[in-house]
Design a protein around this motif. Structure first.
Motif, PDB file in Angstrom:
ATOM      1  N   GLU A   1       0.831  -1.211   0.000  1.00  0.00           N
ATOM      2  CA  GLU A   1       0.000   0.000   0.000  1.00  0.00           C
ATOM      3  C   GLU A   1       0.866   1.261   0.000  1.00  0.00           C
ATOM      4  N   GLU A   2       1.944   1.251   0.756  1.00  0.00           N
ATOM      5  CA  GLU A   2       2.844   2.412   0.787  1.00  0.00           C
ATOM      6  C   GLU A   2       3.496   2.628  -0.572  1.00  0.00           C
ATOM      7  N   ASN A   3       3.987   1.571  -1.182  1.00  0.00           N
ATOM      8  CA  ASN A   3       4.599   1.682  -2.520  1.00  0.00           C
ATOM      9  C   ASN A   3       3.582   2.138  -3.553  1.00  0.00           C
ATOM     10  N   ARG A   4       2.381   1.619  -3.464  1.00  0.00           N
ATOM     11  CA  ARG A   4       1.328   2.005  -4.406  1.00  0.00           C
ATOM     12  C   ARG A   4       0.999   3.489  -4.265  1.00  0.00           C
ATOM     13  N   ARG A   5       0.892   3.951  -3.020  1.00  0.00           N
ATOM     14  CA  ARG A   5       0.605   5.360  -2.771  1.00  0.00           C
ATOM     15  C   ARG A   5       1.698   6.250  -3.360  1.00  0.00           C
ATOM     16  N   LEU A   6       2.948   5.890  -3.119  1.00  0.00           N
ATOM     17  CA  LEU A   6       4.067   6.680  -3.645  1.00  0.00           C
ATOM     18  C   LEU A   6       4.082   6.678  -5.175  1.00  0.00           C
ATOM     19  N   ARG A   7       3.846   5.508  -5.775  1.00  0.00           N
ATOM     20  CA  ARG A   7       3.791   5.419  -7.232  1.00  0.00           C
ATOM     21  C   ARG A   7       2.681   6.293  -7.795  1.00  0.00           C
ATOM     22  N   ASN A   8       1.509   6.207  -7.194  1.00  0.00           N
ATOM     23  CA  ASN A   8       0.374   6.984  -7.682  1.00  0.00           C
ATOM     24  C   ASN A   8       0.628   8.484  -7.547  1.00  0.00           C
ATOM     25  N   GLU A   9       1.271   8.889  -6.470  1.00  0.00           N
ATOM     26  CA  GLU A   9       1.591  10.307  -6.293  1.00  0.00           C
ATOM     27  C   GLU A   9       2.578  10.783  -7.370  1.00  0.00           C
ATOM     28  N   ARG A  10       3.591   9.958  -7.682  1.00  0.00           N
ATOM     29  CA  ARG A  10       4.563  10.329  -8.727  1.00  0.00           C
ATOM     30  C   ARG A  10       3.894  10.445 -10.093  1.00  0.00           C
ATOM     31  N   ILE A  11       3.041   9.489 -10.420  1.00  0.00           N
ATOM     32  CA  ILE A  11       2.361   9.522 -11.713  1.00  0.00           C
ATOM     33  C   ILE A  11       1.407  10.716 -11.778  1.00  0.00           C
ATOM     34  N   ALA A  12       0.668  10.956 -10.709  1.00  0.00           N
ATOM     35  CA  ALA A  12      -0.253  12.101 -10.687  1.00  0.00           C
ATOM     36  C   ALA A  12       0.521  13.407 -10.877  1.00  0.00           C
ATOM     37  N   GLU A  13       1.688  13.491 -10.281  1.00  0.00           N
ATOM     38  CA  GLU A  13       2.522  14.685 -10.433  1.00  0.00           C
ATOM     39  C   GLU A  13       2.967  14.855 -11.887  1.00  0.00           C
ATOM     40  N   MET A  14       3.382  13.736 -12.520  1.00  0.00           N
ATOM     41  CA  MET A  14       3.799  13.800 -13.925  1.00  0.00           C
ATOM     42  C   MET A  14       2.661  14.227 -14.842  1.00  0.00           C
ATOM     43  N   LEU A  15       1.444  13.810 -14.527  1.00  0.00           N
ATOM     44  CA  LEU A  15       0.291  14.085 -15.382  1.00  0.00           C
ATOM     45  C   LEU A  15      -0.471  15.344 -14.981  1.00  0.00           C
ATOM     46  N   ALA A  16       0.014  16.045 -13.978  1.00  0.00           N
ATOM     47  CA  ALA A  16      -0.711  17.209 -13.456  1.00  0.00           C
ATOM     48  C   ALA A  16      -0.979  18.258 -14.529  1.00  0.00           C
ATOM     49  N   GLY A  17      -0.088  18.421 -15.493  1.00  0.00           N
ATOM     50  CA  GLY A  17      -0.271  19.408 -16.547  1.00  0.00           C
ATOM     51  C   GLY A  17      -1.137  18.926 -17.699  1.00  0.00           C
ATOM     52  N   TRP A  18      -1.564  17.688 -17.659  1.00  0.00           N
ATOM     53  CA  TRP A  18      -2.400  17.136 -18.720  1.00  0.00           C
ATOM     54  C   TRP A  18      -3.865  17.486 -18.432  1.00  0.00           C
ATOM     55  N   SER A  19      -4.640  17.587 -19.476  1.00  0.00           N
ATOM     56  CA  SER A  19      -6.081  17.819 -19.288  1.00  0.00           C
ATOM     57  C   SER A  19      -6.705  16.535 -18.734  1.00  0.00           C
ATOM     58  N   PRO A  20      -7.841  16.661 -18.034  1.00  0.00           N
ATOM     59  CA  PRO A  20      -8.524  15.448 -17.551  1.00  0.00           C
ATOM     60  C   PRO A  20      -8.836  14.474 -18.688  1.00  0.00           C
ATOM     61  N   ASP A  21      -9.242  14.997 -19.849  1.00  0.00           N
ATOM     62  CA  ASP A  21      -9.544  14.116 -20.981  1.00  0.00           C
ATOM     63  C   ASP A  21      -8.309  13.339 -21.425  1.00  0.00           C
ATOM     64  N   ASP A  22      -7.148  14.004 -21.471  1.00  0.00           N
ATOM     65  CA  ASP A  22      -5.905  13.330 -21.864  1.00  0.00           C
ATOM     66  C   ASP A  22      -5.506  12.276 -20.842  1.00  0.00           C
ATOM     67  N   ARG A  23      -5.663  12.587 -19.556  1.00  0.00           N
ATOM     68  CA  ARG A  23      -5.321  11.603 -18.504  1.00  0.00           C
ATOM     69  C   ARG A  23      -6.207  10.366 -18.637  1.00  0.00           C
ATOM     70  N   HIS A  24      -7.504  10.589 -18.835  1.00  0.00           N
ATOM     71  CA  HIS A  24      -8.429   9.452 -18.993  1.00  0.00           C
ATOM     72  C   HIS A  24      -8.116   8.667 -20.257  1.00  0.00           C
ATOM     73  N   ALA A  25      -7.818   9.377 -21.337  1.00  0.00           N
ATOM     74  CA  ALA A  25      -7.497   8.694 -22.602  1.00  0.00           C
ATOM     75  C   ALA A  25      -6.242   7.839 -22.441  1.00  0.00           C
ATOM     76  N   LEU A  26      -5.223   8.390 -21.777  1.00  0.00           N
ATOM     77  CA  LEU A  26      -3.999   7.616 -21.552  1.00  0.00           C
ATOM     78  C   LEU A  26      -4.311   6.341 -20.776  1.00  0.00           C
ATOM     79  N   ALA A  27      -5.064   6.469 -19.691  1.00  0.00           N
ATOM     80  CA  ALA A  27      -5.391   5.295 -18.869  1.00  0.00           C
ATOM     81  C   ALA A  27      -6.148   4.248 -19.692  1.00  0.00           C
ATOM     82  N   GLU A  28      -7.128   4.688 -20.468  1.00  0.00           N
ATOM     83  CA  GLU A  28      -7.928   3.756 -21.264  1.00  0.00           C
ATOM     84  C   GLU A  28      -7.099   3.097 -22.367  1.00  0.00           C
TER      85      GLU A  28
END
Length: 169
Positions: free
Chosen positions: A110-137
Motif C-alpha cells: 500500500e505504501e509503494n502504491r501510494r508513492l507510485r500513484n503520487e509520482r504519476i499524478a505529479e507527472m500528469l498534473a499538466g495534462w487535461s482530464p480528458d488526456d489523462r483518462h485517454a492515456l489510462a484507457e
C-alpha cells in the motif's frame, strides 16, 4: 499485411515503449543503488499478485507472472525472509502450501502504491482530464491486447509442438 502507415505508427509506438522501459529500468537501478535492501521489481511483482489476488500455490503464482517455478521459489524465499509473505498449509490439500501476503507485506504494498500513484499524478498534473483518462484507457487496452497476443502465441506454439509430436509418432 499492414499498410505502410500502420507500420510507421507501430515503429513509433515500439520506439517509445523501448524508451519507456529503459527509463523505468534506469530508475530501478538508481533506486536499488540508493536502497540496497529494497526488493527487486520482479520479486515485488509476486507480492503485488498475492495482495491483489489472495493466497495461492507457487505453481499458480508462477503461471500468473509468466515465470518458472524455480525462479518463483527463490523470490518467495526472499519475501518470506523479509516477513512480507508467509507459507501456510492449503486447507483443501494439507500436503500443499499456500503463499499469502502478511500484514507487513500488505502495508509495504500500500505504501509503494501510494508513492507510485503520487509520482504519476505529479507527472500528469499538466495534462487535461480528458488526456489523462485517454492515456489510462488506451494503455489498459494496449496492455490487454499485448497480453492476449502473448497467450495466442503460446497457444500456437503448444499446438505446433503437439502437431509435430503427432507427426513423429
Amino acid at each position: 499485411m499492414p499498410f505502410d502507415d500502420e507500420l510507421v505508427i507501430a515503429d513509433e509506438v515500439g520506439s517509445q515503449l523501448i524508451r519507456l522501459v529503459r527509463l523505468i529500468e534506469r530508475k530501478q537501478v538508481q533506486y536499488q543503488a540508493e536502497h540496497p535492501d529494497a526488493v527487486e521489481r520482479a520479486t515485488y511483482h509476486l507480492l503485488v499478485h498475492l495482495v491483489n489476488d489472495g493466497p495461492r500455490r507457487a505453481g499458480s503464482l508462477a503461471e500468473a507472472v509468466h515465470s518458472d517455478p524455480s525462479t518463483i521459489s527463490r523470490q518467495i524465499g526472499h519475501l518470506v525472509r523479509l516477513g512480507l509473505v508467509e507459507r501456510t498449509a492449503d486447507p483443501v490439500d494439507g500436503r500443499a502450501t499456500l503463499l499469502a501476503a502478511t500484514d507487513e507485506g500488505r502495508r509495504v504494498f500500500e505504501e509503494n502504491r501510494r508513492l507510485r500513484n503520487e509520482r504519476i499524478a505529479e507527472m500528469l498534473a499538466g495534462w487535461s482530464p480528458d488526456d489523462r483518462h485517454a492515456l489510462a484507457e488506451l494503455l489498459a487496452r494496449f496492455t490487454s491486447d499485448f497480453e492476449n497476443s502473448m497467450l495466442r502465441s503460446a497457444e500456437a506454439a503448444a499446438a505446433a509442438t503437439i502437431d509435430a509430436a503427432a507427426v513423429r509418432s
